[in-house]
Design a protein around this motif. Structure first.
Motif, short mmCIF file in Angstrom:
data_model
loop_
_atom_site.label_atom_id
_atom_site.label_comp_id
_atom_site.label_asym_id
_atom_site.label_seq_id
_atom_site.Cartn_x
_atom_site.Cartn_y
_atom_site.Cartn_z
N SER B 159 0.83 -1.22 0.00
CA SER B 159 0.00 0.00 0.00
C SER B 159 0.86 1.26 0.00
O SER B 159 0.35 2.35 -0.28
CB SER B 159 -0.91 0.02 1.23
OG SER B 159 -0.15 0.34 2.38
N ILE B 160 2.15 1.11 0.31
CA ILE B 160 2.97 2.30 0.55
C ILE B 160 3.05 3.24 -0.66
O ILE B 160 2.92 4.45 -0.52
CB ILE B 160 4.36 1.87 1.06
CG1 ILE B 160 4.18 1.43 2.52
CG2 ILE B 160 5.37 3.02 1.01
CD1 ILE B 160 5.25 0.60 3.08
N LYS B 210 11.25 11.09 -1.11
CA LYS B 210 9.96 10.56 -1.60
C LYS B 210 9.57 9.31 -0.80
O LYS B 210 8.43 9.17 -0.34
CB LYS B 210 10.10 10.21 -3.09
CG LYS B 210 8.78 9.97 -3.77
CD LYS B 210 8.97 9.52 -5.19
CE LYS B 210 7.67 8.86 -5.66
NZ LYS B 210 7.89 7.78 -6.55
N LEU B 211 10.55 8.42 -0.62
CA LEU B 211 10.31 7.18 0.11
C LEU B 211 9.85 7.48 1.54
O LEU B 211 8.87 6.91 2.02
CB LEU B 211 11.62 6.36 0.14
CG LEU B 211 11.54 5.02 0.86
CD1 LEU B 211 10.94 3.98 -0.05
CD2 LEU B 211 12.92 4.56 1.32
N PHE B 212 10.57 8.43 2.16
CA PHE B 212 10.26 8.80 3.54
C PHE B 212 8.81 9.32 3.64
O PHE B 212 8.04 8.89 4.50
CB PHE B 212 11.25 9.88 3.98
CG PHE B 212 11.21 10.14 5.45
CD1 PHE B 212 11.78 9.25 6.35
CD2 PHE B 212 10.58 11.28 5.94
CE1 PHE B 212 11.73 9.50 7.71
CE2 PHE B 212 10.52 11.52 7.30
CZ PHE B 212 11.10 10.63 8.18
N LEU B 213 8.44 10.20 2.70
CA LEU B 213 7.09 10.78 2.73
C LEU B 213 6.01 9.72 2.51
O LEU B 213 4.97 9.73 3.16
CB LEU B 213 6.96 11.87 1.66
CG LEU B 213 7.60 13.21 2.04
CD1 LEU B 213 7.52 14.18 0.87
CD2 LEU B 213 6.89 13.81 3.26
N GLU B 214 6.28 8.80 1.57
CA GLU B 214 5.31 7.73 1.30
C GLU B 214 5.08 6.88 2.55
O GLU B 214 3.95 6.53 2.88
CB GLU B 214 5.79 6.83 0.16
CG GLU B 214 5.75 7.47 -1.22
CD GLU B 214 4.35 7.70 -1.73
OE1 GLU B 214 3.40 7.21 -1.12
OE2 GLU B 214 4.20 8.43 -2.75
N TRP B 215 6.17 6.55 3.24
CA TRP B 215 6.05 5.73 4.47
C TRP B 215 5.29 6.50 5.54
O TRP B 215 4.47 5.92 6.24
CB TRP B 215 7.43 5.33 4.97
CG TRP B 215 7.94 4.07 4.32
CD1 TRP B 215 8.53 3.97 3.10
CD2 TRP B 215 7.87 2.73 4.84
NE1 TRP B 215 8.84 2.66 2.83
CE2 TRP B 215 8.46 1.88 3.87
CE3 TRP B 215 7.39 2.18 6.01
CZ2 TRP B 215 8.55 0.50 4.05
CZ3 TRP B 215 7.49 0.80 6.18
CH2 TRP B 215 8.06 -0.03 5.21
N VAL B 216 5.59 7.79 5.68
CA VAL B 216 4.89 8.59 6.70
C VAL B 216 3.39 8.64 6.39
O VAL B 216 2.56 8.45 7.28
CB VAL B 216 5.49 10.02 6.79
CG1 VAL B 216 4.62 10.95 7.63
CG2 VAL B 216 6.90 9.97 7.35
N LYS B 217 3.05 8.86 5.10
CA LYS B 217 1.63 8.93 4.71
C LYS B 217 0.92 7.60 5.02
O LYS B 217 -0.14 7.58 5.62
CB LYS B 217 1.52 9.23 3.21
CG LYS B 217 1.33 10.72 2.91
CD LYS B 217 0.83 10.90 1.50
CE LYS B 217 2.01 11.10 0.55
NZ LYS B 217 1.65 11.18 -0.87
#
Lengths: 62, 710
Positions: B159-160, B210-217
């Motif tokens: 889902s990430i 980008k990866l960090f933001l996707e995981w946070v979301k």
């Protein structure tokens, strides 16, 4: 760096050898020795994994 | 077609191995006692903040209310007339294997492992000693969490980088994991944490943000869904300040007390209690299990420089270390984590980490198989037959009917069910004291809650009657025992013959059993109801109802040790004389003014006491149980203000008219009552459950609507 390439494989093979030896020690009733060999299995597994990751990291960055 | 064939083959093997569960006969285990219909029906209710199921005296249950939906389903099934023997198969056993098989196959397919690899990996996931002992021991909800875990992991992981809809679905899958066992959400976070770090290391510099933001979301969405759905028990926990975990979860020594797993067990993925599952009886390292780690360690040898292998190797390294808990080497690390890492103390029993070991091993064994099949395609069927036979041979106690819990036919079935019929016909309240503890088929209901004789020793008044530390049940032979059992509302005592499948009995043990039983049968305060057979039952001649009114209330500065003194008073009746022991509960001293009719023990002369002991209460109490957290109590004929005794475990959150209870006898609740009338006795945290449940329901409704509309 090239020398590092197959280190993890060798360490995992050492890990398997220690595993086999520890089972032989259990069969022969040397519990203490089996325990020490089991520690060695884990340490080789740990190092093998670290080197595996190192090799993976190098190949990814290249 | 080939994939379906392998899935069917796995299902067939599972059916063959667990043949003992096929059919409709009763099955039970120590952690999964047989559910007699009335008790199971009680589950069809709103979440209740107090429960008498675990301990017949009742205890706060808010911190385990995350499992309420499962209880509700069992209750619904029982209301619909489905027998418990069928219910536990429908809601427990079938989902464990169906969800487990589906989940692990999906995950292995996601990693593009070939069908034979998927078959072997799934077989290992479902046929390892850890899962088998979870089922045999009756830890059904943990087994359900285990089988749902791969699905939850895969749903979150995929889902990430996808839409909000996928993230909400992932939130649902984590919420389902939390219903089965909330502790495994913690394990999921550990696994996803490793995955996050792994991805961070291997991603390019441009992609890191980008990866960090996707995981946070994804993390925030999933957390919101999880909290929203679980708010019905989170709100009462926060507002009522009930302790979430028992005190033993704070005690670091528990990590040693509960730990029997050596590094060898951990590497071999051999549950240390295999296969008899008797606490403390550790199985030695079985050399035949050695091929499991060999298959695991072959994965990195055969598949080089692969991110998937690297990730699962890290998970295996971490989990092997955590499974062995506080045992050497470096056992201090586990204790350090237990003390310093928030939430880690839910893992006082380190075997829970077998969960991650079994998961990582299944994937790595799948990869090894995949590689072997690729290299030696001509030998693939020979390999398949060898590995399958090996796995089946390791777990032969299951299919050769040597297990002792849920995977066995319970002994003395007829006797236990006859006993249950007898007890069900007695409609008056009275607890059953099971010696030494409630057996898997032991009867319990809300009218006759089951109490473990061994757990009673943890209660101070009973502990004060124990002589020595070798034989803990000798409190029942103390002359004061009938008085304590009277105020505890114990109506029956049953002392079944020990289960010889789990205990190796020596002649001494058998002699002791019959000696103790004869002793009990000889007491005038007990009447044998059923003497012959392996499940004898004795009736306690006098016991109080759940509510009663003692004639006197004394505040004692000392502790319950005065009971030995009271033995010397002729015709003394404890139920007529309530005591509050201030030294055991110092805060209760502030409540003396709330009880105008009470007397201070130390200010009374021996003469006064003797006179007071002659008084008898004449008031009559009747009550109606609205729910486990609310009673309507009527009092008639009260001549002076007094104390209403309520024989459930003392908890100051039990209230009458907003005033909390006091600890009577250091054991049960007491409330001040001034006059005749109807009183509402309720467990105060329950008032927060309904608003919380409303929010949970609204969250669930909104999320489902959002998913359907998108």
């Amino acid at each position: 760096m090239k020398n590092l390439r197959n280190i993890s494989r060798s360490i995992f093979i050492l890990c398997l050898i220690c595993l086999a030896l520890s089972v032989i020690a259990v069969f022969l009733g040397h519990e203490g020795l089996a325990l020490r060999l089991m520690n060695a299995v884990y340490i080789f597994f740990l190092f093998g994994t670290s080197f595996y990751l190192g090799e993976l990291f190098i190949s990814e960055k290249n | 077609m080939r994939k379906i064939k392998f899935a069917l083959l796995t299902a067939g093997i599972l059916l063959g191995v667990f043949w003992i569960l096929v059919g409709i006969g009763p099955r039970a285990a120590n952690d999964f006692p047989f559910g007699y219909r009335d008790y199971v029906k009680d589950g069809f209710n709103l979440p209740q903040a107090w429960s008498t199921r675990g301990n017949g005296f009742g205890e706060p249950s808010i911190s385990v209310l995350w499992g309420w939906p499962l209880d509700f389903l069992y209750g619904l099934g029982a209301k619909a007339g489905i027998d418990f023997s069928i219910l536990f198969r429908l809601l427990g056993i079938v989902p464990i294997f169906a969800l487990g098989l589906w989940g692990i196959r999906r995950l292995l397919k996601h990693y593009e492992i070939n069908p034979i690899g998927i078959f072997v990996g799934s077989l290992f996931f479902l046929l390892n000693t850890y899962l088998i002992l979870l089922i045999d021991g009756g830890q059904i909800s943990i087994a359900l969490a285990y089988s749902w875990f791969p699905t939850a992991f895969l749903t979150v992981k995929t889902s990430i980088e996808k839409s909000l809809k996928n993230k909400i679905v992932a939130g649902f899958s984590v919420a389902i994991l939390a219903i089965f066992d909330i502790r495994f959400v913690y394990l999921l976070v550990i696994l996803l944490g490793i995955d996050f770090v792994f991805q961070l290391i291997f991603s390019s510099k441009q992609n890191i943000t980008k990866l960090f933001l996707e995981w946070v979301k994804a993390g925030a969405t999933i957390a919101l869904v999880l909290v929203g759905i679980n708010i019905y028990w989170i709100v009462p926990v926060l507002l009522s300040k009930v302790s979430v975990l028992p005190a033993s979860y704070q005690d670091v020594s528990q990590t040693s007390f509960l730990n029997f797993t050596s590094l060898g067990h951990s590497i071999f993925l051999l549950q240390p209690h295999w296969y008899k599952n008797v606490f403390g009886q550790v199985t030695p390292l079985l050399p035949l299990f050695v091929f499991i780690p060999i298959l695991v360690f072959l994965a990195p040898i055969l598949k080089r420089k692969d991110k998937m292998v690297g990730f699962w190797l890290v998970v295996a390294v971490v989990s092997i270390f955590l499974v062995k808990g506080s045992n050497p080497p470096f056992g201090e690390v586990y204790q350090w984590l237990f003390i310093h890492v928030p939430g880690f103390n839910i893992f006082r029993d380190s075997t829970k980490f077998f969960f991650l070991s079994a998961f990582s091993y299944s994937v790595l064994i799948g990869i090894t198989t995949d590689e072997i099949v690729k290299r030696f395609s001509k030998l693939k069927f020979l390999y398949l037959i060898l590995v399958t036979s090996y796995l089946l041979f390791l777990i032969r106690p299951v299919w050769t009917n040597q297990m002792t819990g849920l995977l066995s036919v319970p002994s003395n079935q007829k006797e236990y069910f006859n006993l249950a019929d007898k007890l069900e016909s007695d409609k008056s309240f009275g607890r059953i004291l099971w010696m030494p503890s409630r057996p898997p088929l032991g009867f319990a209901s809300s009218t006759h809650p089951g109490v473990d004789a061994l757990r009673l020793v943890e209660k101070k008044p009973y502990a004060s009657l124990v002589t020595g530390s070798y034989e803990l049940l000798n409190y029942l032979r103390n002359p004061f025992a009938p008085q304590l059992l009277d105020i505890s509302g114990i109506g029956y005592i049953s002392y079944p013959f020990p289960d010889t499948r789990r205990e190796e009995l020596k002649q001494d043990n058998i002699d002791y059993y019959y000696w103790f039983l004869n002793k009990l049968e000889s007491y005038s305060w007990l009447t044998p109801v059923k003497k012959d057979g392996n499940v004898p039952l004795l009736k306690v001649n006098n016991h109080q109802d759940k509510f009663f009114i003692p004639a006197n209330l004394f505040w004692v500065n000392g502790s319950s040790d005065i009971y030995q003194e009271l033995l010397k008073v002729p015709n003394f009746k404890l139920a007529n004389n309530a005591f509050v022991f201030v030294s055991d509960n110092p805060e209760s001293r502030n409540r003396i003014s709330d009880f105008p009719s009470s007397l201070e023990w130390e200010h009374l002369s021996q003469n006064d006491k003797t006179k007071l002991f002659q008084l008898k209460n004449t008031a009559k109490v009747t009550y109606e149980e609205v729910s486990p957290t609310q009673y309507k109590v009527s009092v008639e004929g009260l001549t002076k203000p007094g104390v209403l005794a309520f024989s459930e475990s003392y908890d100051p959150l039990w209230q009458i008219n907003g005033k909390g209870s006091i600890p009577l006898y250091g054991l049960i609740n007491g409330f001040n009552i001034e006059k005749d009338g109807q009183y509402d006795v309720y467990f105060s945290p329950q008032k927060y459950v309904m608003p919380g449940l409303l929010v949970s329901g609204l969250t669930l409704g909104m999320l489902v609507a959002l998913l359907l509309l998108k």
